[in-house]
Design a protein around this motif. Sequence first.
Motif, short mmCIF file in Angstrom:
data_model
loop_
_atom_site.label_atom_id
_atom_site.label_comp_id
_atom_site.label_asym_id
_atom_site.label_seq_id
_atom_site.Cartn_x
_atom_site.Cartn_y
_atom_site.Cartn_z
N GLY A 267 0.84 -1.20 0.00
CA GLY A 267 0.00 0.00 0.00
C GLY A 267 0.86 1.24 0.00
N ARG A 268 0.67 2.10 -0.98
CA ARG A 268 1.47 3.32 -1.03
C ARG A 268 0.60 4.41 -1.64
NH1 ARG A 268 5.51 4.61 -6.13
NH2 ARG A 268 3.66 4.32 -7.38
N PHE A 269 0.87 5.66 -1.27
CA PHE A 269 0.11 6.78 -1.82
C PHE A 269 0.55 7.00 -3.26
CE2 PHE A 269 -0.91 11.31 -2.40
CZ PHE A 269 -2.25 11.27 -2.07
N PRO A 278 -1.53 -0.56 -3.85
CA PRO A 278 -0.27 -1.29 -3.81
C PRO A 278 0.67 -0.84 -4.92
CG PRO A 278 -2.09 -2.74 -4.46
CD PRO A 278 -2.69 -1.41 -4.14
N HIS A 279 1.96 -0.90 -4.65
CA HIS A 279 2.93 -0.63 -5.71
C HIS A 279 3.52 -1.96 -6.13
CE1 HIS A 279 6.87 1.05 -7.35
NE2 HIS A 279 5.91 1.39 -8.17
N ASN A 280 3.01 -2.46 -7.24
CA ASN A 280 3.32 -3.83 -7.66
C ASN A 280 4.59 -3.90 -8.50
OD1 ASN A 280 1.13 -5.12 -6.42
ND2 ASN A 280 -0.24 -4.40 -8.05
N VAL A 282 8.99 -2.30 -8.83
CA VAL A 282 10.10 -1.49 -8.33
C VAL A 282 10.33 -0.36 -9.33
CG1 VAL A 282 12.55 -1.50 -7.75
CG2 VAL A 282 11.17 -3.52 -7.28
N ASP A 283 10.43 0.87 -8.83
CA ASP A 283 10.72 2.01 -9.71
C ASP A 283 12.21 2.33 -9.68
OD1 ASP A 283 8.09 2.29 -10.39
OD2 ASP A 283 7.68 3.90 -8.95
N TYR A 284 12.76 2.48 -10.86
CA TYR A 284 14.15 2.91 -10.99
C TYR A 284 14.16 4.28 -11.63
CZ TYR A 284 15.59 -1.99 -10.32
OH TYR A 284 15.82 -3.24 -9.82
N PRO A 359 10.64 10.71 -15.58
CA PRO A 359 11.33 9.57 -16.21
C PRO A 359 11.70 8.48 -15.20
CG PRO A 359 12.34 11.68 -16.82
CD PRO A 359 11.35 11.97 -15.74
N HIS A 360 11.20 7.30 -15.40
CA HIS A 360 11.58 6.17 -14.56
C HIS A 360 11.16 4.88 -15.24
CE1 HIS A 360 7.33 6.09 -13.35
NE2 HIS A 360 7.55 4.95 -12.71
N LEU A 361 11.72 3.80 -14.76
CA LEU A 361 11.28 2.48 -15.20
C LEU A 361 10.50 1.84 -14.06
CD1 LEU A 361 11.36 -0.13 -16.97
CD2 LEU A 361 13.47 -0.71 -15.74
N HIS A 362 9.27 1.43 -14.35
CA HIS A 362 8.55 0.59 -13.40
C HIS A 362 8.78 -0.85 -13.86
CE1 HIS A 362 5.12 -0.63 -10.73
NE2 HIS A 362 5.13 -1.64 -11.60
N PHE A 363 9.32 -1.63 -12.95
CA PHE A 363 9.71 -3.00 -13.26
C PHE A 363 8.86 -3.95 -12.42
CE2 PHE A 363 12.67 -6.50 -11.91
CZ PHE A 363 12.62 -7.21 -13.10
ZN ZN Z 1 6.11 2.07 -10.28
#
Ligand code: ZN
Length: 421
Positions: A267-269, A278-280, A282-284, A359-363
């Motif tokens: 759970g994340r805002f 939920p943040h399903n 990892v963000d880079y 700019p980011h990668l959601h993995f």
């Molecule tokens: Zn993400």
Amino acid sequence: MVNLRTATLSAGLCLLAACKPQASNEAKAPPGTQSQEVRAQEVPTSYVSEHAFEKGSSFYNSLRALEIDSATILKIVESAKKVFPLQEIGAGTRYSISWSNEAKTDPISIELRIAADSSLLIERNNDSDLEWTATKNVLPVSIQRKTFIGVVDSSLWESADLVGMDPNLITSLTEVFAWQVDFTRQVRRGDRWRLTVEQKIVNDQVIGWGNILAAEYDNGSQSFTGVRFPQIGPNASYYASNGNSLKQLFIKSPLKFGRVTSGFSKGRFHPVLKIMRPHNGVDYGAPVGTPIMTIGAGTIVEVGPHGGSGNMIKIQHNGTYATAYLHMSRFAPGLRKGSKVEQGQVIGYVGTTGLSTGPHLHFAFYENGVYVDPLGRKFPSADPIAKNALPGFLKEASNVLRTLPDWNVAQHVESNGERTN
Ligand SMILES: [Zn+2]
């Protein structure tokens, strides 16, 4: 600041005057062409001039500027055609001209350094037709071993820079340990590394790097060792000192460099939707255009724009695992549904498409179709060294590991900030 073991590299090419004796001694007339006795005689060095092609100037114009007549230039170009297309000569390419007289009005040979390890020699034949013959000479490359050792203060790159090491070698180091260390999030101050690498030499000049032969990365709690060893086929791999492969089912990170800006969470805002969810994945965080690699081999099951996910690729690795890469600016060319990809292959580039604040990668990582947190998980290793090759490997490994520089040098730098002899 620390100035430890600054490499004395002058990465430049050798000046052609210096290359000349070797190149001409090596020159062999190919069958069917003029033989050696009709080749140009050795000329005094005072009759040799050194040049480099300027940007935007053609071979023809460059030689015309030296007052060589058009007919001669055309003969030179014609003779080179079969050996090396002179229109491919790049700006900065060095060449030397030998002249028959001190006034430099009558050229008898021209030698171009067409690559770091090869030259093109075009010589006027000593016959009445004044024809020219071109020969490509591969200059002998010798290999010497070079060692580097570093301690991380702020970043891996800086630790390489401090010891005068080519930053490209740090990238190679991260490739050796891509399965053991997540260099996007596990590099800490005080981590230390050391390596032995091949250096390529032509005519006493450094022209580049070969392979890393052995390396070690020590993060204080764990130390990883990699030794290069050829297995069947042309590709060599890196193994631990006991012969276990460093390769695993998945590499540790889809980016070479970057940082984790948001981890997996139940759970994340949500920064865009402004709700808890939920943040399903990892963000880079990384700049737009940073290459994204697939962490494992597999088959692309989805590629294209995908609503809030933006430009997305999903890869099925086997019956159990799949990964997805979101918000890409663009895909690597040629990828479509059903394409096979290799581990570490670049599949696209970081962007901010879809629901994204920057700019980011959601993995995302799936196990049996369910989102799981990939960080810190252990996955199976690739095959170890074959039993019958193991004795040979162990012998070679102990030899090459002995070439690694002593850790104490780095520790000394770490504690005092300078080196004393
Ligand atoms: Zn993400």
